[in-house]
Design an enzyme around this catalytic site. Structure first.
Site, mmCIF file in Angstrom:
data_model
loop_
_atom_site.group_PDB
_atom_site.id
_atom_site.type_symbol
_atom_site.label_atom_id
_atom_site.label_comp_id
_atom_site.label_asym_id
_atom_site.label_seq_id
_atom_site.Cartn_x
_atom_site.Cartn_y
_atom_site.Cartn_z
ATOM 1 N N ASP A 148 5.649 -13.126 13.272
ATOM 2 C CA ASP A 148 3.997 -13.731 13.318
ATOM 3 C C ASP A 148 3.129 -12.676 13.443
ATOM 4 O O ASP A 148 2.540 -12.214 14.425
ATOM 5 C CB ASP A 148 3.677 -14.866 14.350
ATOM 6 C CG ASP A 148 2.558 -15.349 14.260
ATOM 7 O OD1 ASP A 148 1.639 -14.914 13.236
ATOM 8 O OD2 ASP A 148 2.453 -16.506 14.683
ATOM 9 N N HIS A 199 -2.860 10.662 0.229
ATOM 10 C CA HIS A 199 -2.724 9.105 -0.356
ATOM 11 C C HIS A 199 -2.883 8.903 -1.626
ATOM 12 O O HIS A 199 -2.400 8.424 -2.277
ATOM 13 C CB HIS A 199 -3.957 8.449 0.400
ATOM 14 C CG HIS A 199 -4.149 7.140 0.169
ATOM 15 N ND1 HIS A 199 -3.173 6.008 0.689
ATOM 16 C CD2 HIS A 199 -4.878 6.416 -0.595
ATOM 17 C CE1 HIS A 199 -3.457 5.049 0.044
ATOM 18 N NE2 HIS A 199 -4.665 5.221 -0.664
ATOM 19 N N LYS A 228 -6.672 0.094 12.411
ATOM 20 C CA LYS A 228 -6.127 -0.530 11.125
ATOM 21 C C LYS A 228 -4.824 0.410 10.657
ATOM 22 O O LYS A 228 -3.797 -0.025 10.184
ATOM 23 C CB LYS A 228 -7.234 -0.534 10.126
ATOM 24 C CG LYS A 228 -6.985 -1.177 8.727
ATOM 25 C CD LYS A 228 -6.350 -0.487 7.674
ATOM 26 C CE LYS A 228 -5.980 -1.072 6.155
ATOM 27 N NZ LYS A 228 -5.308 -0.156 5.399
ATOM 28 N N GLU A 267 1.038 -1.252 0.020
ATOM 29 C CA GLU A 267 -0.174 -0.099 -0.094
ATOM 30 C C GLU A 267 0.892 1.337 -0.166
ATOM 31 O O GLU A 267 1.529 1.652 0.785
ATOM 32 C CB GLU A 267 -0.844 0.073 1.509
ATOM 33 C CG GLU A 267 -1.909 1.160 1.087
ATOM 34 C CD GLU A 267 -2.773 1.116 2.304
ATOM 35 O OE1 GLU A 267 -3.395 2.133 2.789
ATOM 36 O OE2 GLU A 267 -3.174 0.276 3.293
#
Length: 548
Positions: free
Chosen positions: A406, A503, A390, A202
């Site tokens: 992990d 963005h 997020k 992203e």
């Protein structure tokens, strides 16, 4: 039709959200059957004191069952009635005996910034070295890394994962998926400089983290702390005649059980780790409570040293479970680690003066106040909290993937950690004090510097080399700093100018590639789209026609 009161979700949604939060609950402490309910939509703390603003932990849990204490739940002996409605409560109170000993509040607060830490390196020189790093072609970026790390072998950056290695790592291997790997320079954590590798597809994630890292490095850097590397495994014991008596018997045999459990993790014991504690918990059923009995879950706390620790604690749980079950005349059911590693926490924090926060024509105090508004929104509303968090995990996961951690376990633990008050809220905490904006991210997180794919994957060896071969606690602290930087960058942009402008300007590269724009014209095409304020394939194709 009766209108709903203001700020109250419609009844079906409220019921669904309550049910979701109930499913997250992990039981009732053996020490007490009482619990205090808390609202799903919690109110954020507004005090400016470090003790109340740096964490949203609930009131201290009732005294847990430890070291021979009896299980005192008065309601546990009988099955709850069909109509019983068990109130939600903080998982810290229900699943964390002794958590007050190492609470997040004790990790970092305003007082930790009273003593400044001078960077070990010349940060002004390093910032100058990396100035304009994003504008350089990939070849020059690699050459700079080679200059800074002469011993670095960059071959893994050029070569895909060898098929024979992939075939040893997973089942049915047929190839590999390549994710772009970048670096975020200028991270200063506890006085040490780090160039943080980040693997992510992203756009804007690395740019945002790098920008905030530079800002924080100019203002003292991040402070970070960790607890010990203690993981928890659980042994579920069913079919006991009396759950209270089972808790009593297990507590009385605590010392013998610890000694027995240590036989299954001798390597950890030899390295200074091993089983630290064993204690029972009483679980009152929430689902089909009218036809199920209370049961016992035993927690085994293990210091796993430098490992992530899943295999270690699973081995211990499976090894000692038969003895526990025999002791109470029950049946051992599930024996597995908990990814909610509340005894293994790390935190990172920054302190920024208002004058350093001026941005995009907005003065620093206003920026700080609007960041606080965004933070309160995430604390108040789980819909917003999910997106807010997020953004945190955009940074944490990217660095975790690059370092071979992990990331799935980290995701599980951090999201569960965001429910510490009994409702899902912000992972990060912000507060204003004496003309400064403070930010903090403190989460249960398990990282490892030894074992697993770290020894077999050549790229992980390279990224750990770039970071100076950090230990497990330092890896966790780096991830917390990156997650905090990423979150702050996102909510600052949201609060001041909106997220899409920055963005989409970065995402425009991908749009140009999809439209077939030659690489040498991509920057020009991006500028064209920015002027037109349209970031889509049609605008890129319009640019190509204009250039034809």
């Amino acid at each position: 039709h009766t209108p709903h009161p203001p700020h109250t979700p419609t009844r079906p949604i409220a019921m669904l959200l309550r049910a979701a939060m109930l499913r997250r609950s992990v039981g009732i402490s053996c020490a007490s059957s009482s619990s205090s309910s808390s609202s799903l939509f919690r109110a954020a703390a507004t005090s400016s004191s470090s003790s109340s603003m740096t964490t949203s932990s609930p009131s201290a849990p009732s005294a847990p069952l430890r070291k021979g204490a009896a299980c005192l739940s008065s309601s546990a002996a009988s099955r709850p009635p069909a109509s019983a409605s068990l109130p939600r409560r903080s998982f810290l109170a229900s699943a964390a005996p002794g958590v007050e000993e190492k609470s997040l509040a004790s990790l970092l607060g305003s007082a930790d910034f009273e003593e400044s830490t001078e960077p070990e390196q010349d940060m002004a020189g390093i910032r100058k070295t990396f100035s304009g790093f994003f504008r350089r072609p990939p070849k020059e970026r690699r050459e700079l890394l080679e200059q800074m790390f002469p011993e670095l072998d960059l071959e893994p950056l050029e070569q895909p994962l060898p098929m024979e290695v992939a075939d040893m790592m997973i089942e049915n291997a047929v190839g590999g998926v390549t994710i772009p790997l970048g670096v975020a320079p200028n991270f200063v954590i506890n006085g040490s400089h780090y160039i943080v590798p980040m693997a992510v597809e992203e756009p804007s994630v690395i740019a945002a983290a790098s920008s905030i890292a530079k800002l924080v490095s100019e203002n003292g850097g991040f402070k970070a702390k960790s607890t010990e590397n203690v993981m928890i495994s659980q042994v579920q014991i069913l079919d006991v005649a009396d759950a209270n008596e089972a808790c009593q018997a297990l507590s009385e045999q605590r010392a013998d059980l610890i000694e027995a459990a240590n036989q299954f993790c001798q390597s950890s014991v030899k390295r200074g780790g091993g089983v630290r504690d064993i204690y029972p918990r009483l679980i009152l059923p929430r689902v089909d409570a009218h036809k199920r009995d209370p049961y016992v879950v035993v927690h085994i706390e293990v210091d796993v040293c430098e490992a992530m620790g899943a295999n270690i604690v699973n081995t211990v749980a499976e090894g000692v479970a038969p003895r526990m079950a025999d002791l109470v005349g029950g049946r051992p059911a599930l024996r597995i680690l908990s990814n909610l590693c509340i005894k293994r926490r790390s935190a990172a924090a920054f302190k920024l003066p208002f004058e350093s926060l001026a941005w995009k024509g907005t003065d620093g105090q206003t920026v700080a106040e609007r960041v606080m508004e965004a933070y309160y929104f995430a604390e108040d509303d789980p819909y917003r909290a999910a997106t807010h968090n997020k953004g945190v995990m955009n940074g944490v996961d990217s660095a975790a993937i690059a370092m071979g951690q992990d990331w799935r376990a980290i995701e599980a633990s951090c999201h569960a950690g965001a429910t510490t008050s009994g409702a899902y809220g912000s992972m990060t905490k912000y507060w204003i004090e004496d003309g400064h904006l403070y930010g903090k991210l403190d989460m249960p997180i398990a990282c490892g510097s030894k074992g697993g794919a770290l020894t077999s994957h050549p790229l992980y060896k390279l990224t750990h080399n770039v970071l100076g071969h950090p230990n497990a606690q330092t890896i966790s602290q780096i991830l917390m700093a990156v997650g905090l930087a990423q979150n702050f960058a996102a909510i600052r942009a949201l609060a001041i100018e909106g997220i899409q402008k920055g963005h989409m300007n970065l995402h425009a590269r991908n749009i140009c590639l999809n439209a077939g724009v030659p690489s040498e014209l991509i920057d020009e095409c991006r500028e064209f789209m920015t002027i037109k304020k349209k970031w889509d394939t049609a605008t890129a194709e319009e640019f190509l026609k204009m250039r034809a």
